[in-house]
Design a protein around this motif. Structure first.
Motif, PDB file in Angstrom:
ATOM      1  N   LYS A   1      -5.948   6.404  -2.947  1.00 27.88           N
ATOM      2  CA  LYS A   1      -6.183   7.823  -3.174  1.00 27.88           C
ATOM      3  C   LYS A   1      -7.333   8.002  -4.149  1.00 27.88           C
ATOM      4  CE  LYS A   1      -1.574   9.683  -2.196  1.00 27.88           C
ATOM      5  NZ  LYS A   1      -0.433  10.486  -2.721  1.00 27.88           N
TER       6      LYS A   1
ATOM      7  N   SER B   1      -5.439   2.812  -7.650  1.00 29.79           N
ATOM      8  CA  SER B   1      -5.913   3.404  -6.397  1.00 29.79           C
ATOM      9  C   SER B   1      -5.888   2.396  -5.259  1.00 29.79           C
ATOM     10  CB  SER B   1      -7.326   3.963  -6.586  1.00 29.79           C
ATOM     11  OG  SER B   1      -8.177   2.997  -7.169  1.00 29.79           O
ATOM     12  N   GLY B   2      -4.868   1.544  -5.249  1.00 29.39           N
ATOM     13  CA  GLY B   2      -4.723   0.575  -4.186  1.00 29.39           C
ATOM     14  C   GLY B   2      -3.832  -0.569  -4.621  1.00 29.39           C
TER      15      GLY B   2
ATOM     16  N   PRO C   1      -0.925   3.841  -3.027  1.00 30.01           N
ATOM     17  CA  PRO C   1      -1.791   4.147  -1.884  1.00 30.01           C
ATOM     18  C   PRO C   1      -3.236   4.352  -2.313  1.00 30.01           C
ATOM     19  CG  PRO C   1      -0.469   6.055  -2.487  1.00 30.01           C
ATOM     20  CD  PRO C   1       0.037   4.921  -3.312  1.00 30.01           C
TER      21      PRO C   1
ATOM     22  N   MET D   1       0.830  -1.197   0.000  1.00 16.68           N
ATOM     23  CA  MET D   1       0.000   0.000   0.000  1.00 16.68           C
ATOM     24  C   MET D   1       0.867   1.250   0.000  1.00 16.68           C
ATOM     25  SD  MET D   1      -2.983   1.126   2.698  1.00 16.68           S
ATOM     26  CE  MET D   1      -1.846   1.453   4.048  1.00 16.68           C
ATOM     27  N   GLU D   2       1.920   1.257   0.827  1.00 20.74           N
ATOM     28  CA  GLU D   2       2.881   2.346   0.880  1.00 20.74           C
ATOM     29  C   GLU D   2       4.280   1.786   0.634  1.00 20.74           C
ATOM     30  OE1 GLU D   2       2.232   5.454   1.116  1.00 20.74           O
ATOM     31  OE2 GLU D   2       0.184   5.538   1.901  1.00 20.74           O
ATOM     32  N   PRO D   3       5.008   2.311  -0.335  1.00 22.37           N
ATOM     33  CA  PRO D   3       4.715   3.522  -1.119  1.00 22.37           C
ATOM     34  C   PRO D   3       4.162   3.237  -2.506  1.00 22.37           C
ATOM     35  CG  PRO D   3       7.017   2.943  -1.392  1.00 22.37           C
ATOM     36  CD  PRO D   3       6.414   1.870  -0.522  1.00 22.37           C
TER      37      PRO D   3
ATOM     38  N   ASN E   1       0.446  -0.607   7.028  1.00 23.96           N
ATOM     39  CA  ASN E   1       0.792  -0.917   5.644  1.00 23.96           C
ATOM     40  C   ASN E   1       0.178  -2.264   5.281  1.00 23.96           C
ATOM     41  OD1 ASN E   1       1.928  -0.470   3.146  1.00 23.96           O
ATOM     42  ND2 ASN E   1       4.045  -0.389   3.864  1.00 23.96           N
TER      43      ASN E   1
ATOM     44  N   LEU F   1       6.928   5.200   8.340  1.00 24.77           N
ATOM     45  CA  LEU F   1       5.726   5.731   7.720  1.00 24.77           C
ATOM     46  C   LEU F   1       5.068   6.752   8.636  1.00 24.77           C
ATOM     47  CD1 LEU F   1       4.145   2.461   6.259  1.00 24.77           C
ATOM     48  CD2 LEU F   1       5.607   4.112   5.081  1.00 24.77           C
TER      49      LEU F   1
END
Length: 482
Positions: free
Chosen positions: A151, A166-167, A149, A144-146, A214, A209
């Motif tokens: 959004k 978006s994921g 994410p 998910m990160e980085p 995450n 983070l």
């Protein structure tokens, strides 16, 4: 008195201020402000003919590791190994896999003490005496990160090269749809008889983070056969393989830095560990009373793909509806959300843990391959739109069509990529990848609009892998536009 008169003169004409006398003093009191009421949402009913989705799921199994979603205790996520010789027999489902199967794993690490890195491992075991070769056809895994994410995105975005996502799960299945395999996944994995091998050993880091949360989503298409890469003799019996996903916190190097677990350490966890935790909510069994709890999936589901020709009965075409009306096919229906079709598309689970979902209620990772041959039986040119939308969830339709609302609910209920293949108005073969970001109840624009002359028939193919982080059901609608 002069002071009082000046005070009155300063507030003259201001009707919203109240003058009060308290103990010989004058106090200005502002009345409580009223909270503006939100306007009542407007309900919009799209008149449409509701149809079940033709076809059915195939028989390719999908190893579906999605429970617990939030891992706080290391352990076994999903094991199809036999229970013999294991310290916790109930953690192993004893379900061998053969030939082709898909693997989906979706798990998060949530604020662990001291912020160690959680690793997700995928292990394969060859119980036979001959080596087997596992072909990794496609494989993608993202954090998910980085990486990608969650959004907000526009309602529709062209994504020809996979640049819109978006994921993590959405990006993984998007790339598998495009036939991709990340370079650090092997093309082939040879497992000797009686041995295990790690198909995946990947971290979910949280240290550094902004919020120590995450996750990782992984999707693979796999195929295996008995024998060495170039077998010298035929194999007498179909090869079998057992699979497991596991969660383990990083081990420590002598200098205190993290390192990934070794195959031996994964094997130790498989042999002696219990189920990872915390456990999710126990689902409602079919026919059970009370609130319907779907639960999250940890098991092997029957079916990885759904192929269908969307045509009229006893016909090879789909006659477009009258102007302003639509023909809709329900996608990913489930108990409590059949949208008036009496069809449940959720995959059956061939093996599962008792405290996890009774069926694959989201069909995450299922490949929908849908073909439409639209036919204009009228006597004039018509514009036809094709949309994928999320109406308000219903089991039995309360109106003559799908119910939407303005404004829509805030939470996105479909985030993912759809591939469209068709001939445009000039007869040019066109392939588009469209990323959708839809809220529940949102009235959406068509993904594509095409003009059909009187008597013209034109095909369009729609395919997608049902994305993680979407919430079923959806509807695919053909509408003749005004």
């Amino acid at each position: 008195m002069i002071q009082k008169q000046n005070l009155f003169s300063r507030i003259a004409g201001i009707s919203t201020i109240v003058l009060c006398a308290v103990g010989g003093f004058f106090l200005l009191k502002q009345p409580a402000q009223s909270i503006p009421t939100k306007p009542t949402p407007e309900e919009i009913v799209q008149v449409t003919e509701v149809r079940s989705l033709p076809g059915q799921l195939d028989n390719i199994p999908l190893f579906n590791s999605d429970s617990p979603e939030w891992v706080k205790k290391e352990g076994i996520l999903l094991s199809t190994f036999p229970p013999e010789g294991k310290k916790v027999p109930a953690a192993h489902l004893n379900f061998p896999l053969q030939g082709q199967f898909n693997l989906f794993a979706h798990h998060f690490s949530h604020t662990p003490p001291n912020l160690p890195t959680l690793y997700i491992g995928a292990m394969l075991y060859n119980p036979g005496t001959e080596p087997i070769t596992v072909e990794v056809l496609q494989a993608e895994s993202y954090l998910m990160e980085p990486d990608p994410p969650f959004k907000q995105k526009p309602e529709q975005s062209e994504s020809p090269n996979g640049e819109v996502y978006s994921g993590p799960g959405i990006r993984a299945v998007d790339n598998v749809l495009r036939g991709m395999r990340q370079s650090d996944f092997p093309e082939k994995l040879v497992i000797p008889g009686g041995e295990s091998a790690m198909l995946m050993n990947r971290p979910i880091p949280v240290r550094g983070l902004e919020k120590p949360i995450n996750g990782r989503s992984t999707f693979m298409r796999l195929n295996f056969r008995g024998g060495a890469p170039v077998p010298a003799h035929p194999v007498s019996a179909p090869a079998k393989v057992y699979a497991a996903t596991l969660a383990m916190y990083a081990k420590q190097n002598p200098d205190g830095s993290d390192r990934p677990p070794t195959l031996q350490e994964w094997q130790e966890l498989l042999d002696n560990g219990g189920l990872a935790g915390p456990r999710d909510k126990t689902p409602t069994p079919p026919g059970g009373a009370g609130n319907l709890i779907y639960g999250r999936v940890a098991g092997v589901q029957q079916g990885s793909g759904w192929q269908a020709q969307l045509v009229d009965r006893d016909s090879t075409d789909l006659k477009i509806p009258e102007m302003g009306k639509g023909i809709s096919f329900a996608i990913a229906t489930l108990r409590g959300g059949k949208l008036g079709t009496e069809q449940v598309q959720a995959a059956k689970l061939l093996a599962r843990y008792p405290d996890t979902a009774c069926e694959a209620r989201g069909n995450y990772g299922v490949y929908y391959d849908l073909a439409l041959q639209r036919y204009n039986a009228g006597d004039k040119l018509q514009t036809v739109g094709l949309s994928l939308a999320k109406p308000l969830k219903e089991d039995v339709l309360s109106k003559n069509g799908w119910r939407f609302r303005k404004p829509s609910l805030d939470f996105p209920y479909f985030r993912g990529t759809v591939r469209l293949r068709y001939q445009d108005g000039g007869g040019v073969n066109t392939t588009r990848y469209v990323h959708l970001w839809h809220r529940v109840g949102q009235v959406v624009e068509p993904m594509v609009k095409l003009k059909l002359a009187a008597g013209e028939s034109r095909s369009i193919k729609v395919d997608f892998i049902y994305p993680p982080d979407a919430t079923p059901p959806q509807v695919l609608t053909v509408r003749t536009l005004e």
